[in-house]
Enzyme design. Structure first.
Site: not given
Ligand code: GAR
Length: 216
Positions: A12-14, A65, A91, A109, A142-143
């Site tokens: 969860g840093s983002n 799902r 997911r 991403h 959806e992709g």
């Molecule tokens: C981040 O690097 C994000 O870009 C990536 O997971 C990490 C989550 O970090 N997301 C993906 O790969 C999505 N396909 P965070 O939990 O510290 O935010």
């Protein structure tokens, strides 16, 4: 004030970067709800610390799902959420959530899409031998990581990089461009036209452009 709902699976840093921008009043938004698919996600601790409502939904308790994503959509709607943020949510989002929030779900991403979609975008870039990688904020369709691109930032891939060192370099830009994309949305400056996201009154070069580290 824009009402956000955040979905996260892990660290969860983002999510934290978004909370910080809100608390600094650089982002006119509020996080109404954090939903996780993982009871041990550290994102939950962050929510607690900042008095943000949080909810764990066990995917295994859903019949399908679609059913899982319908539950998520219902929870978000019940809290009046206007924009859904996928902050490390591991997911592929299904139709019931996408239909409930058309062009209102953003994902971050860790690669320059359309390169290296899916899991481990940073490792894919290192293994491929790419000289530049980065991160992408996009609307979700959806992709898998295919929706319209909002903003990207580029970073060099250095010769000695490992998945970890590149991930760290990319992450520092994730924390900048994700709140930025949300801010643009909150100011009503994003318009989706087919695959293109038009940004009103934005400089032509909007993100971090780098030169590759040419070295023998
Ligand atoms: C981040 O690097 C994000 O870009 C990536 O997971 C990490 C989550 O970090 N997301 C993906 O790969 C999505 N396909 P965070 O939990 O510290 O935010």
């Amino acid at each position: 004030m824009l009402k956000l709902g955040v979905l996260a699976s892990g660290r969860g840093s983002n999510f934290q970067a978004i909370i910080d921008e809100i608390e600094k009043k650089k982002l006119q938004a509020s996080v109404e709800l954090l939903i996780t698919d993982n009871p041990d996600a550290y994102a939950i601790e962050r929510a607690k610390k900042h008095n943000i409502r949080h909810l764990y939904i066990n995917p295994k308790e859903s019949a399908s799902r679609d059913d899982f994503f319908k539950k998520i959509a219902d929870e978000l709607k019940s809290k009046g959420v206007e924009l859904v943020i996928l902050a490390g949510f591991m997911r592929v989002v299904k139709k019931p959530l996408i239909d409930a929030f058309p062009n209102r779900i953003m994902n971050i991403h860790p690669a320059l899409l359309p390169a290296f979609p899916g899991l481990h975008g940073q490792k894919q870039a290192v293994d491929y031998g790419a000289k530049i990688s980065g991160c992408t904020v996009h609307f979700v369709d959806e992709g898998m990581d295919t929706g319209p691109v909002i903003i990207q930032a580029a970073v060099p891939v250095l010769p000695d990089d490992t998945e970890d060192t590149l991930s760290e370099r990319i992450l520092s830009f994730e924390h900048k461009i994700f709140p930025e994309a949300i801010r643009l949305f909150s100011e009503g400056r994003l318009e989706v036209k087919g695959r293109k996201v038009l940004i009103k009154d934005y400089p032509a070069i909007s993100s971090n452009i780098v030169n590759p580290p040419y070295r023998a």
